[in-house]
Motif scaffolding. Structure first.
Motif, PDB file in Angstrom:
ATOM      1  N   VAL A  29      18.652   9.549 -38.012  1.00 15.92           N
ATOM      2  CA  VAL A  29      18.212   9.725 -36.431  1.00 15.92           C
ATOM      3  C   VAL A  29      16.874  10.566 -36.226  1.00 15.92           C
ATOM      4  O   VAL A  29      16.628  11.562 -36.947  1.00 15.92           O
ATOM      5  CB  VAL A  29      19.534  10.378 -35.802  1.00 15.92           C
ATOM      6  N   CYS A  35      14.589  15.936 -24.759  1.00 17.91           N
ATOM      7  CA  CYS A  35      14.713  14.622 -24.537  1.00 17.91           C
ATOM      8  C   CYS A  35      15.868  14.530 -23.633  1.00 17.91           C
ATOM      9  O   CYS A  35      16.885  15.121 -23.748  1.00 17.91           O
ATOM     10  CB  CYS A  35      14.845  13.775 -25.739  1.00 17.91           C
ATOM     11  N   PHE A  37      18.143  12.353 -24.292  1.00 23.17           N
ATOM     12  CA  PHE A  37      19.123  11.904 -25.050  1.00 23.17           C
ATOM     13  C   PHE A  37      19.625  13.093 -26.025  1.00 23.17           C
ATOM     14  O   PHE A  37      20.325  13.194 -26.770  1.00 23.17           O
ATOM     15  CB  PHE A  37      18.620  10.742 -26.068  1.00 23.17           C
ATOM     16  N   GLN A  40      23.020  14.141 -27.437  1.00 29.02           N
ATOM     17  CA  GLN A  40      23.695  13.719 -28.456  1.00 29.02           C
ATOM     18  C   GLN A  40      23.862  14.372 -29.874  1.00 29.02           C
ATOM     19  O   GLN A  40      24.638  14.030 -30.640  1.00 29.02           O
ATOM     20  CB  GLN A  40      22.898  12.231 -28.931  1.00 29.02           C
ATOM     21  N   TRP A 124      12.081   5.151 -29.036  1.00 29.68           N
ATOM     22  CA  TRP A 124      12.165   6.294 -28.554  1.00 29.68           C
ATOM     23  C   TRP A 124      12.973   7.202 -29.353  1.00 29.68           C
ATOM     24  O   TRP A 124      13.636   6.897 -30.337  1.00 29.68           O
ATOM     25  CB  TRP A 124      12.928   6.117 -27.163  1.00 29.68           C
ATOM     26  N   ASN A 125      13.274   8.260 -28.762  1.00 36.48           N
ATOM     27  CA  ASN A 125      14.047   9.324 -29.654  1.00 36.48           C
ATOM     28  C   ASN A 125      15.384   9.051 -29.929  1.00 36.48           C
ATOM     29  O   ASN A 125      16.053   8.102 -28.792  1.00 36.48           O
ATOM     30  CB  ASN A 125      14.029  10.722 -28.962  1.00 36.48           C
ATOM     31  N   PHE A 126      16.016   9.160 -30.831  1.00 38.80           N
ATOM     32  CA  PHE A 126      17.420   9.016 -31.159  1.00 38.80           C
ATOM     33  C   PHE A 126      18.083   7.744 -31.281  1.00 38.80           C
ATOM     34  O   PHE A 126      19.024   7.411 -31.286  1.00 38.80           O
ATOM     35  CB  PHE A 126      18.372   9.584 -29.875  1.00 38.80           C
ATOM     36  N   GLU A 127      16.975   6.875 -31.983  1.00 35.52           N
ATOM     37  CA  GLU A 127      17.420   5.528 -32.609  1.00 35.52           C
ATOM     38  C   GLU A 127      18.152   5.902 -33.958  1.00 35.52           C
ATOM     39  O   GLU A 127      17.771   6.899 -34.572  1.00 35.52           O
ATOM     40  CB  GLU A 127      16.065   4.652 -32.808  1.00 35.52           C
ATOM     41  N   LYS A 128      18.942   5.435 -34.276  1.00 37.67           N
ATOM     42  CA  LYS A 128      19.932   5.563 -35.439  1.00 37.67           C
ATOM     43  C   LYS A 128      19.950   4.361 -36.402  1.00 37.67           C
ATOM     44  O   LYS A 128      19.969   3.309 -36.120  1.00 37.67           O
ATOM     45  CB  LYS A 128      21.231   6.104 -34.975  1.00 37.67           C
ATOM     46  N   SER A 142      20.050   1.488 -30.906  1.00 37.61           N
ATOM     47  CA  SER A 142      18.836   2.117 -29.926  1.00 37.61           C
ATOM     48  C   SER A 142      19.555   3.203 -29.390  1.00 37.61           C
ATOM     49  O   SER A 142      20.578   3.963 -29.646  1.00 37.61           O
ATOM     50  CB  SER A 142      19.009   1.202 -28.454  1.00 37.61           C
ATOM     51  N   SER A 143      18.526   3.984 -28.826  1.00 41.08           N
ATOM     52  CA  SER A 143      18.808   5.273 -28.299  1.00 41.08           C
ATOM     53  C   SER A 143      19.856   5.516 -27.306  1.00 41.08           C
ATOM     54  O   SER A 143      20.277   6.653 -27.401  1.00 41.08           O
ATOM     55  CB  SER A 143      17.364   5.893 -27.532  1.00 41.08           C
TER      56      SER A 143
END
Length: 159
Positions: A29, A35, A37, A40, A124-128, A142-143
């Motif tokens: 991640v 952010c 997100f 998470q 964006w941030n927190f794509e996995k 996706s985020s």
């Protein structure tokens, strides 16, 4: 190059060879502390605690490329994660996930599994990215995808 040949740096700038991840399910991640997100982290830590003994590894890669939402240095980021979310999974060295200085880990991940409509870049941030026990990128999320939504895929790969 295979997944297990990658060797990013940890927060202390030491090698973190992916060879040590062979036979494990890995969730990677790109993270940020400021952010929308960021909460998470809590769900990621819950999943990590639930499945780490079965072979799940979660790796956070801090990135400041989206809205400058990860301005801290590696020590500040680690401290933030630990103090605010009780994070115990590895949070590695801050990297770029897009552009000319993209870390080799993210080059590998993006080339293995495109996003929506074939888009390779990280949005964006927190794509996995979920990687199976053989080092294959199984899925990209996706985020917006909450960590708990990935739990079924994690269980499937751990079996």
């Amino acid at each position: 190059m295979s997944f297990y040949e990658l060797t990013p740096k940890d927060k202390a700038n030491q090698d973190y060879p992916f060879q040590q991840l062979e036979g494990k399910v890995v969730l990677i991640v790109n993270v940020a502390s400021k952010c929308g997100f960021t909460p998470q982290y809590k769900g990621l830590e819950e999943i990590y605690q639930k499945y780490k003994d079965q072979g799940l590894v979660i790796l956070g890669f801090p990135c400041n490329q989206f809205g400058h939402q990860e301005p801290g240095n590696d020590e500040e980021i680690s401290s933030f994660c630990s103090l605010n979310y009780g994070v115990t999974f590895p949070v590695l060295k801050k990297i770029d996930v897009n552009g000319a200085n993209t870390d080799p880990v993210y080059d590998y991940l993006k080339n293995s599994k495109s996003g929506l409509l074939g888009f390779k870049g990280i949005k964006w941030n927190f794509e996995k990215f979920l990687v199976d026990k053989k080092g294959n990128v199984y899925q990209r999320y996706s985020s917006l995808t909450k960590p708990t939504s990935i739990e079924e895929d994690i269980q499937k790969l751990l079996k």
